[in-house]
Scaffold this motif. Structure first.
Motif, PDB file in Angstrom:
ATOM      1  N   UNK A 163      -4.085  -2.990  -3.275  1.00 43.01           N
ATOM      2  CA  UNK A 163      -3.094  -2.163  -3.945  1.00 43.01           C
ATOM      3  C   UNK A 163      -2.771  -0.889  -3.159  1.00 43.01           C
ATOM      4  N   UNK A 164      -2.434  -1.094  -1.894  1.00 39.23           N
ATOM      5  CA  UNK A 164      -1.983  -0.018  -1.029  1.00 39.23           C
ATOM      6  C   UNK A 164      -0.639  -0.409  -0.427  1.00 39.23           C
ATOM      7  N   UNK A 165      -0.266   0.257   0.636  1.00 40.73           N
ATOM      8  CA  UNK A 165       0.989  -0.049   1.320  1.00 40.73           C
ATOM      9  C   UNK A 165       0.718  -0.430   2.765  1.00 40.73           C
ATOM     10  N   UNK A 166      -0.311  -1.231   2.964  1.00 37.91           N
ATOM     11  CA  UNK A 166      -0.695  -1.648   4.310  1.00 37.91           C
ATOM     12  C   UNK A 166       0.243  -2.738   4.810  1.00 37.91           C
ATOM     13  N   UNK A 167       0.556  -2.667   6.071  1.00 38.50           N
ATOM     14  CA  UNK A 167       1.447  -3.675   6.641  1.00 38.50           C
ATOM     15  C   UNK A 167       0.888  -4.158   7.974  1.00 38.50           C
ATOM     16  N   UNK A 168       1.507  -5.218   8.517  1.00 38.97           N
ATOM     17  CA  UNK A 168       1.059  -5.764   9.791  1.00 38.97           C
ATOM     18  C   UNK A 168       0.010  -6.841   9.602  1.00 38.97           C
ATOM     19  N   UNK A 169      -0.510  -7.363  10.696  1.00 40.62           N
ATOM     20  CA  UNK A 169      -1.484  -8.459  10.619  1.00 40.62           C
ATOM     21  C   UNK A 169      -2.892  -7.967  10.329  1.00 40.62           C
ATOM     22  N   UNK A 170      -3.739  -8.900   9.938  1.00 42.46           N
ATOM     23  CA  UNK A 170      -5.179  -8.624   9.838  1.00 42.46           C
ATOM     24  C   UNK A 170      -5.748  -8.701  11.247  1.00 42.46           C
ATOM     25  N   UNK A 171      -6.374  -7.634  11.745  1.00 42.08           N
ATOM     26  CA  UNK A 171      -6.856  -7.626  13.133  1.00 42.08           C
ATOM     27  C   UNK A 171      -7.919  -8.689  13.400  1.00 42.08           C
ATOM     28  N   UNK A 172      -7.908  -9.303  14.572  1.00 47.08           N
ATOM     29  CA  UNK A 172      -8.959 -10.267  14.934  1.00 47.08           C
ATOM     30  C   UNK A 172     -10.365  -9.673  14.903  1.00 47.08           C
TER      31      UNK A 172
END
Length: 240
Positions: free
Chosen positions: A174-183
């Motif tokens: 429940x945040x505003x995180x974007x982009x991929x999940x890092x390896x």
């Protein structure tokens, strides 16, 4: 003639019995140094907070030599701070003046449901022993360090999250995180509980998640992620 020199047997006893005192003094010096650094770091942070918050931390005194008896602070048996727990303590301010590098033995940080704001200090990434970090329900902004959830946060998840290899729970929901999940998530081999739901994460799930084998909770819903689930998630295992 009276022999004033100790026998070889006595010398052995003297040497053996002397070492515990040397060891104890060594540990005391380390503990005292750590305690002094902890006191200084916490007092520096306290005076940076808003005045009402400083009153809430009245037990944090300038004349203290140890923080172990202060409110919200817990220590190990050597007097080193291992826990900061200020859940629902109505603290208002930033973390910019809290030098986390002074707390190398920290295992747990809980600042859940306060009025903390601003960006997070980069040295929070260096807490190698940290296993629990909860900064939920605050008003942080900027880049997200390890295991922070339920904040009004925005930005991408940094790859340096993989440096926190002792993490067991990761709460970024429940945040505003974007982009991929890092390896680098694949380095978190002790991770059992990961909740990243209700963000704007996208892209394929990293194959490195296969390195994590003992999932108990795995929630990624309400994102734009693609690709197959990790093998151990599909097996079920300890998932509830």
């Amino acid at each position: 003639m009276l022999n004033i020199f100790p026998s070889a047997h006595m010398l052995i006893i003297l040497i053996i019995t002397a070492f515990p005192f040397v060891s104890a003094k060594y540990h005391f010096n380390i503990s005292e140094t750590s305690s002094n650094a902890n006191v200084a770091a916490l007092l520096t942070w306290k005076v940076s907070l808003e005045s009402e918050s400083q009153l809430l931390l009245s037990s944090w005194m300038n004349n203290s030599t140890s923080p172990c008896y202060w409110d919200c602070i817990r220590c190990d048996n050597l007097g080193r701070v291992t826990e900061m727990n200020m859940s629902d303590y109505h603290i208002k301010g930033t973390l910019q003046h809290l030098d986390f590098s002074s707390f190398s033995y920290l295992l747990k940080i809980v600042f859940f449901d306060n009025s903390l704001y601003g960006t997070l200090p980069t040295n929070i990434f260096n807490l190698s022993k940290l296993s629990h970090l909860d900064l939920g329900f605050n008003d942080f902004s900027g880049t997200i360090p390890p295991e922070i959830g339920n904040n009004r946060l925005s930005g991408s998840i940094p790859s340096s999250i993989g440096n926190s290899t002792k993490l067991k729970g990761l709460y970024l929901c429940q945040n505003r995180l974007y982009g991929p999940i890092p390896p680098s998530f694949g380095n978190l081999k002790f991770l059992v509980d990961m909740r990243l739901f209700s963000n704007k994460l996208n892209g394929p799930l990293p194959v490195e998640l296969e390195n994590i084998a003992n999932w108990e909770m795995f929630e990624l819903s309400d994102n734009n992620l693609t690709g197959p689930l990790p093998y151990h998630v599909c097996l079920g295992g300890f998932l509830t």
